[in-house]
Scaffold this motif. Structure first.
Motif, short mmCIF file in Angstrom:
data_model
loop_
_atom_site.label_atom_id
_atom_site.label_comp_id
_atom_site.label_asym_id
_atom_site.label_seq_id
_atom_site.Cartn_x
_atom_site.Cartn_y
_atom_site.Cartn_z
N SER A 107 100.94 98.69 0.81
CA SER A 107 100.18 98.43 -0.42
C SER A 107 100.84 97.34 -1.26
CB SER A 107 99.93 99.73 -1.21
OG SER A 107 101.07 100.04 -1.97
N ILE A 108 102.16 97.22 -1.16
CA ILE A 108 102.85 96.12 -1.85
C ILE A 108 102.45 94.78 -1.22
CG2 ILE A 108 105.13 95.14 -2.47
CD1 ILE A 108 104.54 97.89 -3.79
N MET A 109 102.51 94.74 0.12
CA MET A 109 102.13 93.50 0.81
C MET A 109 100.65 93.19 0.55
SD MET A 109 104.78 92.21 2.19
CE MET A 109 104.18 90.90 3.22
N ASP A 110 99.84 94.22 0.55
CA ASP A 110 98.40 94.03 0.40
C ASP A 110 98.07 93.45 -0.99
OD1 ASP A 110 95.88 94.18 1.59
OD2 ASP A 110 95.38 95.91 0.34
N THR A 111 98.76 93.91 -2.01
CA THR A 111 98.50 93.42 -3.37
C THR A 111 99.18 92.06 -3.57
OG1 THR A 111 98.51 95.71 -4.11
CG2 THR A 111 98.62 94.02 -5.81
N ASN A 112 100.48 92.01 -3.35
CA ASN A 112 101.25 90.81 -3.70
C ASN A 112 100.96 89.62 -2.78
OD1 ASN A 112 102.31 92.76 -5.33
ND2 ASN A 112 104.45 92.40 -4.79
N PHE A 113 100.80 89.89 -1.49
CA PHE A 113 100.58 88.77 -0.57
C PHE A 113 99.11 88.60 -0.20
CE2 PHE A 113 100.40 87.27 3.95
CZ PHE A 113 100.51 85.92 3.63
N PHE A 114 98.50 89.62 0.40
CA PHE A 114 97.11 89.45 0.82
C PHE A 114 96.17 89.30 -0.37
CE2 PHE A 114 98.88 91.13 4.81
CZ PHE A 114 98.46 90.10 5.65
N GLY A 115 96.58 89.82 -1.53
CA GLY A 115 95.79 89.63 -2.75
C GLY A 115 95.62 88.14 -3.03
N LEU A 116 96.71 87.40 -2.90
CA LEU A 116 96.68 85.94 -3.11
C LEU A 116 95.86 85.27 -2.02
CD1 LEU A 116 97.70 83.19 -4.27
CD2 LEU A 116 99.73 83.48 -2.84
N VAL A 117 96.04 85.71 -0.78
CA VAL A 117 95.31 85.12 0.34
C VAL A 117 93.80 85.30 0.12
CG1 VAL A 117 94.91 85.19 2.84
CG2 VAL A 117 97.23 85.56 1.93
N ALA A 159 106.78 86.00 1.33
CA ALA A 159 105.52 85.72 2.04
C ALA A 159 104.66 84.80 1.19
CB ALA A 159 104.79 87.02 2.34
N VAL A 160 104.57 85.11 -0.10
CA VAL A 160 103.80 84.29 -1.03
C VAL A 160 104.33 82.85 -1.04
CG1 VAL A 160 103.50 83.90 -3.52
CG2 VAL A 160 103.02 86.16 -2.55
N GLU A 161 105.64 82.70 -1.06
CA GLU A 161 106.24 81.38 -1.15
C GLU A 161 106.03 80.58 0.15
OE1 GLU A 161 109.10 80.13 -3.52
OE2 GLU A 161 108.58 81.59 -5.07
N GLY A 162 106.17 81.25 1.29
CA GLY A 162 105.96 80.56 2.58
C GLY A 162 104.52 80.12 2.73
N PHE A 163 103.63 80.99 2.29
CA PHE A 163 102.19 80.71 2.34
C PHE A 163 101.87 79.48 1.48
CE2 PHE A 163 98.04 81.70 0.25
CZ PHE A 163 97.21 81.69 1.37
N CYS A 164 102.37 79.47 0.25
CA CYS A 164 102.08 78.36 -0.66
C CYS A 164 102.73 77.06 -0.21
CB CYS A 164 102.53 78.70 -2.08
SG CYS A 164 101.51 79.98 -2.83
N GLU A 165 103.96 77.18 0.31
CA GLU A 165 104.66 75.98 0.76
C GLU A 165 103.89 75.33 1.91
OE1 GLU A 165 109.12 76.27 0.38
OE2 GLU A 165 108.96 75.66 2.47
N SER A 166 103.33 76.16 2.78
CA SER A 166 102.55 75.64 3.90
C SER A 166 101.26 74.99 3.41
CB SER A 166 102.22 76.76 4.89
OG SER A 166 103.39 77.43 5.27
N LEU A 167 100.61 75.66 2.46
CA LEU A 167 99.33 75.15 1.95
C LEU A 167 99.49 73.89 1.09
CD1 LEU A 167 97.13 78.09 0.62
CD2 LEU A 167 96.49 76.36 2.30
N ALA A 168 100.65 73.74 0.49
CA ALA A 168 100.84 72.67 -0.51
C ALA A 168 100.56 71.28 0.06
CB ALA A 168 102.24 72.74 -1.10
N VAL A 169 100.91 71.09 1.34
CA VAL A 169 100.74 69.78 1.95
C VAL A 169 99.24 69.47 2.11
CG1 VAL A 169 101.20 68.40 4.02
CG2 VAL A 169 102.96 69.94 3.11
N GLN A 170 98.51 70.49 2.58
CA GLN A 170 97.06 70.34 2.71
C GLN A 170 96.42 70.12 1.33
OE1 GLN A 170 93.31 72.99 3.84
NE2 GLN A 170 95.19 73.76 4.71
N ALA A 171 96.89 70.89 0.35
CA ALA A 171 96.35 70.79 -1.00
C ALA A 171 96.49 69.36 -1.53
CB ALA A 171 97.07 71.77 -1.93
N MET A 172 97.63 68.74 -1.21
CA MET A 172 97.90 67.39 -1.68
C MET A 172 96.84 66.42 -1.17
SD MET A 172 101.54 65.60 -1.19
CE MET A 172 102.51 65.39 -2.62
N ARG A 173 96.42 66.63 0.08
CA ARG A 173 95.40 65.78 0.70
C ARG A 173 94.09 65.83 -0.10
NH1 ARG A 173 92.73 62.62 2.51
NH2 ARG A 173 92.18 62.00 4.63
#
Ligand code: NAD
Length: 315
Positions: A107-117, A159-173
């Protein structure tokens, strides 16, 4: 023109403080959709929002663990437009892992990480289409550095940070911005809830040493840490306002300069031993923290000498 801001987890703490600060902006730069899982808990926000309610602030239901509730909320906004998404909803969990059940951890992963996803799956495609948008995530210093007995919580923020770091490059585009706000300890309901739940931990599955460290070292120093390092949700809101009004917002932003020496340890030593050693000493050998900091300085000097000599070797 007014920016549409969608914030999650606004019934208390940081989310509430950000919603109110933005809604009360003198220049009325923001239209705030302050969302919460359970509208029955809206009273503190209603009270703090005062006359901005129905003007620059509206309260809407949104549960980050429920895809349909996210879609319904976004569908209910004019043109589904979100200029600034502030992902704030989150849960904490402390204790030895042998005393926590997997469902609780999930439930922690589901709220903190998958919630963002889930939020981004709903909001990101529109932002890409419009080529504008700022995604702001309330992460934590525990998104870059693990802390004793916060194993699962830290993992969720990593998990949140890895997810955002990966997305950030695409976001820049697509000319989108992503910013991670990393507070240290903040004095909110969160802190109180996590402490109370922590004190209720059934330690029967933990060995004596672990139970002792948890209760007599970790939990005992809890309030000291929050008293000496703790910031208020209003301060975090001020930092957030600054980040969303910058021309080139940073990808990471730590709110607490008192905490920076700890997170810097991680970047100073690629082996990862330095922060672990330092935290060990901070927890178990208080008197040695000072000498640990000295070692840290020595190490920095050693590293700069070493990189110099490596450069020389190359030439
Ligand atoms: P808080 O408990 O006051 O606020 C968290 C909010 O999230 C609550 O209003 C809660 O109802 C909401 N929430 C929980 N599950 C939800 C769901 N499924 N859908 C929608 N909302 C949900 O605590 P806070 O300190 O204001 O925490 C906000 C964020 O700040 C969290 O992401 C937390 O991890 C982060 N943070 C807190 C601290 C701290 O020390 N308090 C430090 C660093 C980061």
């Amino acid at each position: 023109s007014q920016k549409v801001v969608l914030i999650t987890g606004c019934s208390s703490g940081i989310g509430l403080a950000i919603a109110v600060l933005l809604a009360k902006d003198e220049k009325k730069r923001f239209m705030v959709y302050a969302t919460m899982r359970n509208l029955a808990k809206q009273e503190p926000l209603v009270e703090a929002a005062g006359r901005t309610l129905g003007q620059t602030l509206e309260i809407r239901p949104l549960d980050v663990c429920d895809e349909k509730s996210i879609k319904d909320c976004v569908d209910g906004l004019p043109d589904r437009r979100v200029d600034i998404l502030i992902s704030n909803a989150g849960l904490g969990l402390v204790g030895p892992i042998e005393c926590q059940d997997i469902e609780e951890m999930k439930s922690i992963m589901d709220t903190n990480f998958f919630g963002l996803v889930r939020l981004l799956k709903e909001v990101l495609p529109d932002m890409k289409r419009r080529k504008s948008g700022h995604i702001v995530v309330i992460s934590s210093v525990m998104g870059i550095q693990g802390i004793l007995f916060n194993d699962i919580y830290a993992a969720s923020k990593f998990a949140v940070e890895g997810f955002c770091e990966s997305l950030a490059v695409q976001a820049m585009r697509f000319k989108l911005n992503i910013s991670l706000i990393e507070p240290g300890p903040v004095v909110t309901e969160f802190e109180r809830k996590v402490y109370e739940e922590g004190m209720k931990t059934d330690l029967s599955k933990a060995d004596q040493v672990t139970a002792d460290i948890f209760i007599n070292v970790y939990m005992k120093h809890w309030s000291q840490i929050f008293e000496s390092l703790g910031q208020s949700p209003e301060v975090i809101a001020e930092h957030t306002l600054k980040i969303i009004t910058m021309d080139n917002p940073p990808f990471r932003h730590q709110t607490n300069t008192l905490y920076t020496p700890f997170t810097t340890l991680k970047y100073a030593d690629p082996t990862g031993d330095l922060p672990i050693d330092t935290f060990y000493k901070a927890v178990f050998q208080h008197d040695k923290v000072f000498s640990a900091s000295l070692n840290f300085l020595k190490l920095l000097r050693w590293r700069s000498r070493k990189s110099f000599s490596l450069d020389k070797d190359k030439s």
